[in-house]
Design an enzyme around this catalytic site. Structure first.
Site, short mmCIF file in Angstrom:
data_model
loop_
_atom_site.label_atom_id
_atom_site.label_comp_id
_atom_site.label_asym_id
_atom_site.label_seq_id
_atom_site.Cartn_x
_atom_site.Cartn_y
_atom_site.Cartn_z
N HIS A 243 -8.32 -4.76 -0.02
CA HIS A 243 -7.00 -4.16 0.15
C HIS A 243 -6.25 -4.78 1.33
O HIS A 243 -5.03 -4.93 1.30
CB HIS A 243 -7.16 -2.65 0.34
CG HIS A 243 -5.87 -1.90 0.35
ND1 HIS A 243 -5.00 -1.91 -0.71
CD2 HIS A 243 -5.29 -1.10 1.29
CE1 HIS A 243 -3.94 -1.15 -0.43
NE2 HIS A 243 -4.09 -0.66 0.78
N ASP A 244 -6.98 -5.11 2.38
CA ASP A 244 -6.37 -5.68 3.58
C ASP A 244 -5.65 -7.00 3.32
O ASP A 244 -4.88 -7.46 4.17
CB ASP A 244 -7.44 -5.92 4.65
CG ASP A 244 -7.60 -4.71 5.57
OD1 ASP A 244 -6.84 -3.73 5.40
OD2 ASP A 244 -8.47 -4.75 6.45
N ARG B 83 -11.83 6.97 10.18
CA ARG B 83 -11.45 5.56 10.18
C ARG B 83 -12.53 4.67 9.59
O ARG B 83 -12.24 3.71 8.87
CB ARG B 83 -11.13 5.12 11.61
CG ARG B 83 -10.69 3.68 11.73
CD ARG B 83 -9.47 3.40 10.88
NE ARG B 83 -8.85 2.11 11.20
CZ ARG B 83 -7.77 1.64 10.62
NH1 ARG B 83 -7.17 2.35 9.69
NH2 ARG B 83 -7.26 0.48 10.96
N SER C 5 0.84 -1.20 0.00
CA SER C 5 0.00 0.00 0.00
C SER C 5 0.88 1.25 0.00
O SER C 5 1.75 1.38 -0.86
CB SER C 5 -0.95 -0.05 1.20
OG SER C 5 -1.90 0.98 1.16
N ASP D 270 -9.27 -6.06 -4.35
CA ASP D 270 -8.81 -4.77 -3.82
C ASP D 270 -9.37 -3.66 -4.70
O ASP D 270 -8.94 -3.49 -5.83
CB ASP D 270 -7.28 -4.76 -3.81
CG ASP D 270 -6.71 -3.47 -3.20
OD1 ASP D 270 -7.47 -2.53 -2.94
OD2 ASP D 270 -5.48 -3.44 -2.99
#
Lengths: 375, 375
Positions: free
Chosen positions: B349-350, B221, B151, B316
């Site tokens: 994405h994680d 967040r 990332s 992602d």
């Protein structure tokens, strides 16, 4: 094609309590209504247009004293337009709890003499449909030629086909979904959190404090706006363009997309009501007609009698074509007659409001067919 | 495979001013550093791991007094792990401006004797890389075996290959992008607006007021978190499940996804610094190595000398495989040696932080090859 011209909203008042899905009820409320075209003698040519989050009964035309205040679906509804007011009697109703004239959280609660604020009941898509049916009753309309809507409005059209199967011949559902996805709910909840945690929200009773939770509303609108646009469309319109051409190394407006979104957010917080935002996003979250049928949408739609038209847009990632296809499949399972178009359009979810020849021609052809039906 | 075990961070202090891209400079700063494994005699086996938004120098292992505080890439780095600390000397550096120990906005500004707050300079990916190079200098490392990151960390690895082409033999870029898309910037800006408009932010000087802009950080967040997960993964984990099994018709926690996101938001606002959030998202926005080459990424990468490994994940949608392929294409244009894997993984994405045999084996094979190289 021309505009319906000058229009005038009317308030429909209701004394009898409306029983809501939450168990609460509301009395002494009014709904703002606009109509375009003429209701025919046997009252068979009425089309109900249901609105989405940021819209109202003002579907087409303009107000005498506000010539620039043009209805939100003026490209769709009017003389010679896809929903042709030379043939159809078109009705726009502002939903209960909205902030565009119908009874909502900012109005006085007759029980307390103060604005409803946080006490305004949470309403559902089905509640809105039942309230709309009372307007139809007052107008003497027992059956609509069509009930039509995009996005949240499409949910209302779908709910009409389930709750009042005899009262519509056609159900037109555009850029909609049989229920929100987890991600849709997640975005709604972040937007709500932005409003709920704004100190100016005052638990929903900000009217008494003469403030508005502007910052919360702004952030909520910015989040929403990102989900209405397609990634590609945003990239094409704004790219990585900078206001000044150079990096500023600070936290002011820097990229054009920031300028656009903050402007949209500010504008929205000038006129939209925070409690309305909360309750409309909840109505979106709750909509799930298959819920009472173990998640089986085909069963939920088994009692419908209308013919259906659906349309979706390829770059809509809020309510993607896949979601419309779920509805189409469930209708086909029930051997309903369905016309469905997947429109290749670059503008994301917002496409349902925009000019697009293929889209508008598809709707036009469908309504031409409706107009030629013998009832 | 076992953990690197107990680790201990060290502070590297720098007196000489670091010139920043913004034109500002910073002196008297320190960076927190952890290392794992042994630097070999010719100092040729060093691997630098660059971190993303919510991570730090604590890449692997745990602290003696905090056995549960395990490094963020402990599944990647350790004895017998893909980046094998029996072979490599691995370095984690907390970036300047972060809130995990290195000099940041919450530290005293030697010029004023007060916390930097809003006066902490805006930093870029390239600034971080130059600061990391000074750590390498202190350690006597003239060339890394590899610089690696996921990332935002991948952006740093890519910047290393451009700024210091002689100082790395391999550049490992995972789940990254050559620049943020308009939509990426839009999400970052909404998150920043949530923080900037929180009354507890006090223009960045909230430390003096003994408050924290918790609500803004929480919303920021929550927005970020939605973009890290895939739509499908979220649907599978949470669906439309309700905390109580019934609709509540109110604005408290209702859906499981709301509960999850609000919890993540609250937890984050307990430990993350608001100014750090602002500056890291700006560093993300600014990264665009092709900008100085009329947008031509191939030209931007023409001076690189490293070999490259890239990986991306199918679900992602933050930094999609397409974005990694842009980098691969630009490298191939320059006849660089590139290994690229597109991993079919459900976790959005994680995924770059998670266990996935195909992904970890791909990295392992690549580092096995590096280990066998004669330098």
């Amino acid at each position: 094609m021309s505009s319906v011209g000058i229009v005038k909203p009317q308030a429909f008042r209701f004394d009898a309590p409306l029983q809501l899905q939450s168990g609460a009820s509301i009395s002494d409320y009014h709904l703002m209504v606009e109509t375009y075209g003429q209701l025919n003698a046997d009252k068979s040519n009425a089309v109900l247009i249901c609105h989405a989050l940021n819209a109202s009964h003002h579907v087409a035309g303009y107000y005498e004293d506000q010539p620039k205040n043009i209805g939100w679906w003026d490209n769709m509804v009017g003389p010679g337009k896809p929903v042709d007011t030379n043939r159809f009697f078109v009705i726009g109703i502002n939903n209960l709890g909205s902030c565009f004239g119908s009874t909502g959280p900012m109005h006085l609660n007759p029980a307390t003499g103060k604005p409803y604020g946080a006490d305004f009941p949470v309403v559902t898509v089905e509640d809105w449909v039942r309230a709309q049916a009372r307007v139809a009753d007052q107008l003497g309309i027992t059956q609509f030629a069509a009930v039509m809507g995009g996005s949240l409005g499409g949910m209302q059209a779908l709910a009409w086909s389930i709750l009042f199967p005899e009262r519509l011949r056609h159900c037109v559902v555009i850029a909609s979904t049989p229920k929100l996805s987890t991600q849709n709910i997640a975005f709604n909840d972040v937007a709500r959190q932005a409003i709920l945690t704004d100190p100016d929200f005052h638990g929903g009773d900000f009217y008494a404090h003469k403030v508005v939770p502007r910052n919360g509303l702004k952030v909520a609108r910015m989040i929403g706006h990102i989900t209405y646009l397609s990634d590609d469309d945003m990239a094409e319109k704004f790219g990585r363009d900078l206001k000044t051409g150079e990096y500023q190394f600070g936290y002011g407006v820097e990229f054009e997309i920031e300028s656009y979104l903050r402007y949209q957010g500010d504008k929205f917080s000038d006129y939209f009501d925070a409690n309305t935002y909360l309750l409309i996003t909840k109505a979106l979250d709750y909509f799930d007609p298959a819920r009472d049928y173990d998640g089986d949408l085909s069963k939920a739609l088994a009692g419908t009698k209308a013919q259906f038209m659906l349309a979706s847009f390829t770059t809509d990632w809020r309510f993607s074509p896949e979601r419309s296809r779920e509805i189409v499949k469930a209708l086909v399972d029930n051997q309903r007659q369905v016309s469905y178009a997947e429109i290749d359009a670059p503008h994301g979810h917002d496409a349902f409001l925009l000019e697009d020849a293929r889209y508008l021609n598809f709707v036009r052809a469908y309504f031409d067919r409706i107009a030629k039906e013998s009832v």
